[in-house]
Design a protein around this motif. Structure first.
Motif, PDB file in Angstrom:
ATOM      1  N   LYS A 117       0.820  -1.212   0.000  1.00  0.00           N
ATOM      2  CA  LYS A 117       0.000   0.000   0.000  1.00  0.00           C
ATOM      3  C   LYS A 117       0.858   1.266   0.000  1.00  0.00           C
ATOM      4  O   LYS A 117       1.996   1.253   0.473  1.00  0.00           O
ATOM      5  CB  LYS A 117      -0.925  -0.002   1.218  1.00  0.00           C
ATOM      6  N   VAL A 118       0.268   2.340  -0.515  1.00  0.00           N
ATOM      7  CA  VAL A 118       0.952   3.642  -0.510  1.00  0.00           C
ATOM      8  C   VAL A 118       0.162   4.636   0.344  1.00  0.00           C
ATOM      9  O   VAL A 118      -1.055   4.496   0.520  1.00  0.00           O
ATOM     10  CB  VAL A 118       1.120   4.213  -1.941  1.00  0.00           C
ATOM     11  N   LEU A 119       0.867   5.632   0.812  1.00  0.00           N
ATOM     12  CA  LEU A 119       0.305   6.636   1.717  1.00  0.00           C
ATOM     13  C   LEU A 119      -0.246   7.833   0.941  1.00  0.00           C
ATOM     14  O   LEU A 119       0.464   8.429   0.127  1.00  0.00           O
ATOM     15  CB  LEU A 119       1.408   7.118   2.669  1.00  0.00           C
ATOM     16  N   LEU A 120      -1.501   8.178   1.209  1.00  0.00           N
ATOM     17  CA  LEU A 120      -2.114   9.376   0.627  1.00  0.00           C
ATOM     18  C   LEU A 120      -2.811  10.179   1.721  1.00  0.00           C
ATOM     19  O   LEU A 120      -3.268   9.618   2.712  1.00  0.00           O
ATOM     20  CB  LEU A 120      -3.151   8.992  -0.440  1.00  0.00           C
ATOM     21  N   SER A 121      -2.866  11.495   1.502  1.00  0.00           N
ATOM     22  CA  SER A 121      -3.582  12.387   2.421  1.00  0.00           C
ATOM     23  C   SER A 121      -4.594  13.208   1.643  1.00  0.00           C
ATOM     24  O   SER A 121      -4.356  13.566   0.487  1.00  0.00           O
ATOM     25  CB  SER A 121      -2.595  13.328   3.126  1.00  0.00           C
TER      26      SER A 121
ATOM     27  N   GLU B 242       7.057  17.139   5.752  1.00  0.00           N
ATOM     28  CA  GLU B 242       5.734  17.281   5.142  1.00  0.00           C
ATOM     29  C   GLU B 242       4.880  16.034   5.374  1.00  0.00           C
ATOM     30  O   GLU B 242       3.664  16.131   5.578  1.00  0.00           O
ATOM     31  CB  GLU B 242       5.861  17.554   3.639  1.00  0.00           C
ATOM     32  N   THR B 243       5.505  14.863   5.331  1.00  0.00           N
ATOM     33  CA  THR B 243       4.761  13.629   5.562  1.00  0.00           C
ATOM     34  C   THR B 243       4.245  13.569   6.993  1.00  0.00           C
ATOM     35  O   THR B 243       3.118  13.130   7.254  1.00  0.00           O
ATOM     36  CB  THR B 243       5.653  12.404   5.246  1.00  0.00           C
ATOM     37  N   TRP B 244       5.053  14.061   7.919  1.00  0.00           N
ATOM     38  CA  TRP B 244       4.597  14.113   9.313  1.00  0.00           C
ATOM     39  C   TRP B 244       3.449  15.115   9.465  1.00  0.00           C
ATOM     40  O   TRP B 244       2.430  14.831  10.094  1.00  0.00           O
ATOM     41  CB  TRP B 244       5.756  14.476  10.255  1.00  0.00           C
ATOM     42  N   GLU B 245       3.606  16.305   8.855  1.00  0.00           N
ATOM     43  CA  GLU B 245       2.581  17.347   8.992  1.00  0.00           C
ATOM     44  C   GLU B 245       1.254  16.925   8.356  1.00  0.00           C
ATOM     45  O   GLU B 245       0.179  17.287   8.836  1.00  0.00           O
ATOM     46  CB  GLU B 245       3.057  18.654   8.344  1.00  0.00           C
ATOM     47  N   GLU B 246       1.335  16.169   7.262  1.00  0.00           N
ATOM     48  CA  GLU B 246       0.112  15.824   6.531  1.00  0.00           C
ATOM     49  C   GLU B 246      -0.478  14.477   6.930  1.00  0.00           C
ATOM     50  O   GLU B 246      -1.694  14.296   6.880  1.00  0.00           O
ATOM     51  CB  GLU B 246       0.382  15.853   5.015  1.00  0.00           C
ATOM     52  N   ALA B 247       0.382  13.523   7.286  1.00  0.00           N
ATOM     53  CA  ALA B 247      -0.124  12.169   7.541  1.00  0.00           C
ATOM     54  C   ALA B 247       0.217  11.643   8.928  1.00  0.00           C
ATOM     55  O   ALA B 247      -0.245  10.567   9.312  1.00  0.00           O
ATOM     56  CB  ALA B 247       0.416  11.204   6.482  1.00  0.00           C
TER      57      ALA B 247
ATOM     58  N   LEU C 117       7.257   3.604   5.134  1.00  0.00           N
ATOM     59  CA  LEU C 117       6.763   3.937   6.464  1.00  0.00           C
ATOM     60  C   LEU C 117       7.581   3.171   7.498  1.00  0.00           C
ATOM     61  O   LEU C 117       7.963   2.017   7.274  1.00  0.00           O
ATOM     62  CB  LEU C 117       5.280   3.552   6.604  1.00  0.00           C
ATOM     63  N   LYS C 118       7.845   3.801   8.640  1.00  0.00           N
ATOM     64  CA  LYS C 118       8.674   3.140   9.641  1.00  0.00           C
ATOM     65  C   LYS C 118       7.888   2.104  10.436  1.00  0.00           C
ATOM     66  O   LYS C 118       8.427   1.079  10.827  1.00  0.00           O
ATOM     67  CB  LYS C 118       9.289   4.171  10.591  1.00  0.00           C
ATOM     68  N   ASP C 119       6.613   2.372  10.719  1.00  0.00           N
ATOM     69  CA  ASP C 119       5.853   1.427  11.541  1.00  0.00           C
ATOM     70  C   ASP C 119       4.469   1.100  10.967  1.00  0.00           C
ATOM     71  O   ASP C 119       3.705   0.354  11.590  1.00  0.00           O
ATOM     72  CB  ASP C 119       5.706   1.945  12.982  1.00  0.00           C
ATOM     73  N   GLY C 120       4.129   1.672   9.826  1.00  0.00           N
ATOM     74  CA  GLY C 120       2.848   1.348   9.201  1.00  0.00           C
ATOM     75  C   GLY C 120       1.644   1.983   9.864  1.00  0.00           C
ATOM     76  O   GLY C 120       0.507   1.728   9.476  1.00  0.00           O
ATOM     77  N   ILE C 121       1.902   2.819  10.879  1.00  0.00           N
ATOM     78  CA  ILE C 121       0.779   3.463  11.583  1.00  0.00           C
ATOM     79  C   ILE C 121       0.580   4.871  11.027  1.00  0.00           C
ATOM     80  O   ILE C 121       1.511   5.675  11.009  1.00  0.00           O
ATOM     81  CB  ILE C 121       1.047   3.536  13.109  1.00  0.00           C
ATOM     82  N   VAL C 122      -0.627   5.173  10.545  1.00  0.00           N
ATOM     83  CA  VAL C 122      -0.951   6.477   9.973  1.00  0.00           C
ATOM     84  C   VAL C 122      -1.922   7.177  10.922  1.00  0.00           C
ATOM     85  O   VAL C 122      -3.034   6.705  11.162  1.00  0.00           O
ATOM     86  CB  VAL C 122      -1.583   6.318   8.572  1.00  0.00           C
ATOM     87  N   ARG C 123      -1.476   8.307  11.485  1.00  0.00           N
ATOM     88  CA  ARG C 123      -2.284   9.008  12.505  1.00  0.00           C
ATOM     89  C   ARG C 123      -3.010  10.215  11.934  1.00  0.00           C
ATOM     90  O   ARG C 123      -3.812  10.828  12.611  1.00  0.00           O
ATOM     91  CB  ARG C 123      -1.378   9.475  13.648  1.00  0.00           C
TER      92      ARG C 123
END
Lengths: 168, 168
Positions: free
Chosen positions: A40-44, A75-80, A109-115
């Motif tokens: 899977k890929v990360l989207l916001s 940016e990935t931290w700020e958005e996702a 992703l380091k841990d696969g957890i998206v907050r």
């Protein structure tokens, strides 16, 4: 603001008509990360205009004195709301009309957890089939995602160069 | 010019103390091309400061509304008087102290003829052994050249990410 000639320069520049300062303008660098976790890929989903409510690979303006990859991580931290590990530069994408050059990194992703993050309505992980292709905010993301899913079966990722509005 | 808070912004910005205009600053993009012809690479000797008289891979600031690869082609013409064909993005090199990000492309000379350009004292083609390693102007060039000669025997070029003053 006026546009005028500047001594010793070959181009006209923006200048302030009260203080006389030259306002040099330059293309802006947008940094982002196409981050994956398993298949899977990360989207916001953008919380601000332009293209509020549309999905994007996390990205934003590089800040002064910031390394490009650090900007993509920020940016990935700020958005996702998730931490990533940079793998390699992946896409250089020109947006000349907007005077922008995108640098998208490939990342894990380091841990696969998206907050989720404060700049997004929501964030999530998507398989290729789950991606809302018709609700993407910018072609820079679509360009990077298409190439990622094309290369992923081989496990060999190269580097890609594109320009809006080339074929995505 | 003063540094002050700006409404709706999280950072302090430069502002003109007479006209009040905000002077946003951003990292600048430097574009260049590591260009080769047979077993040699193209270098130019700088005619202007900083590092006048030292050798460099042709590179310079990306102009407004210019595509990154077009900037690399233009700079190579201005510095070395030769036409190139872009192959791929090759190096992203951060120079945070100078607020710059380099994008070096890998390229081929179109006809192998080097005429020199107005921004250089001289230009030429060098084998790995002929390169004046101790007379290089900037580490961004050395970083790119080292990786090029390391990868060249395999014929497989990847993409590289570096930051001054990392190991070159």
């Amino acid at each position: 603001m006026v546009i005028r000639d500047v001594d010793g320069d070959t181009k006209q520049r923006f200048a302030c008509d009260s203080c006389g300062n030259i306002h040099y303008t330059n293309p802006k660098i947008v940094v982002g990360a196409l981050s994956y976790w398993e298949d899977k890929v990360l989207l916001s989903k953008r919380a601000i205009e332009p293209r509020k409510g549309f999905w994007n690979v996390p990205a934003g303006y590089l800040e002064d004195f910031e390394k490009a990859e650090d900007g993509a991580i920020r940016e990935t931290w700020e958005e996702a709301g998730t931490d990533i590990e940079i793998i390699q530069p992946y896409v250089i994408y020109n947006l000349p009309q907007a005077n922008q050059v995108y640098i998208h990194f490939l990342a894990k992703l380091k841990d696969g957890i998206v907050r989720n993050g404060e700049e997004s309505l929501e964030s999530g992980l998507f398989t290729e089939e789950e991606i809302p292709w018709k609700e993407m905010a910018f072609t820079s993301s679509t360009f990077a995602l298409r190439r990622f899913f094309r290369e992923r079966p081989s496990g060999i990722f190269t580097v890609h160069l594109g320009t809006f509005p080339d074929k995505i």
